[in-house]
Design an enzyme around this catalytic site. Structure first.
Site, PDB file in Angstrom:
ATOM      1  N   GLU A   1      14.924  78.407  66.442  1.00 17.30           N
ATOM      2  CA  GLU A   1      14.227  79.124  67.341  1.00 17.30           C
ATOM      3  C   GLU A   1      13.541  80.582  66.755  1.00 17.30           C
ATOM      4  OE1 GLU A   1      12.411  79.514  69.793  1.00 17.30           O
ATOM      5  OE2 GLU A   1      13.663  79.710  71.607  1.00 17.30           O
TER       6      GLU A   1
ATOM      7  N   HIS B   1      16.857  71.829  73.760  1.00 13.93           N
ATOM      8  CA  HIS B   1      18.222  71.676  73.792  1.00 13.93           C
ATOM      9  C   HIS B   1      18.933  71.832  75.184  1.00 13.93           C
ATOM     10  CE1 HIS B   1      19.070  76.080  74.434  1.00 13.93           C
ATOM     11  NE2 HIS B   1      17.978  76.038  73.612  1.00 13.93           N
TER      12      HIS B   1
END
Length: 209
Positions: free
Chosen positions: A85, A11
């Site tokens: 994550e 990201h």
């Protein structure tokens, strides 16, 4: 078996990244201005490849990054929380400089092979791999000789690629990553082969303060 092309992108930047704060599954931060610019350049680069599925974690920084690519296709972004994550538990949102010793202790344990070692309130690398590997492989199995775009997270990239490329989880520190860097893999005959890792030259024009 035919091969499947897999692109794995990290990201874009968030303010947590910029300020050196630990950002895991428990932090759902948006992209900052630099991160949005990185995501645009990433989307421009990836749009040269025709894909059949675009997938991200359920966290905002990942799906926001993916949305820039999604806009360039006729695909619908699929979000999966098993691709979130790693959960850093009690360390979430804390400056890494403040917990440097504690982090070193955990990372040294992982490097010694204790991949079940879990940060208090969080996850172990082994647990993260098991959930994310199963999720990623579900999209790969559906791809059938096509191309899959995954938009995920830094530590998760280390965890997945270290196993997929045969380094083992204890060597995940060997995997480098940068915001909106790209990893290109081929999946063939049950194995992952790297084409390139952590490609970032598409970001050269991004204005970073």
């Amino acid at each position: 078996m035919s091969h499947i092309r897999l692109f794995i992108a990290r990201h874009g930047e968030t303010d947590y990244n910029r300020n050196g704060l630990l950002q895991g599954r428990g932090i759902d931060a948006p992209l900052n201005e630099t991160g949005q610019s990185q995501a645009r350049h990433l989307a421009e680069y990836l749009s040269s490849y025709e894909s059949t599925s675009v997938v991200s974690s359920s966290l905002r920084r990942a799906w926001e990054t993916a949305s820039f690519y999604e806009e360039k296709t006729d695909l619908t972004l699929q979000k999966n929380n098993d691709l979130d994550e790693m959960d850093f538990g009690d360390f979430e949102g804390i400056a890494m400089t403040e917990i440097a010793k504690e982090l070193d202790d955990f990372q040294n344990g992982w490097r010694k092979g204790d991949i079940s070692l879990r940060i208090p309130g969080g996850e172990s690398p082994k647990e993260v791999f098991e959930r994310a590997d199963a999720a990623a492989r579900s999209y790969i199995s559906e791809a059938d000789s096509q191309t899959v775009m995954l938009f995920i997270h830094g530590r998760l990239i280390r965890i997945l690629l270290s196993e997929w490329l045969g380094y083992g989880l204890k060597n995940m520190h060997r995997i480098e990553h940068r915001n909106c860097g790209v990893n290109h893999l081929i999946f063939k005959n049950g194995k992952f082969e790297p084409v390139y890792l952590n490609k970032t030259d598409h970001l050269e024009l991004v204005n970073i303060d």
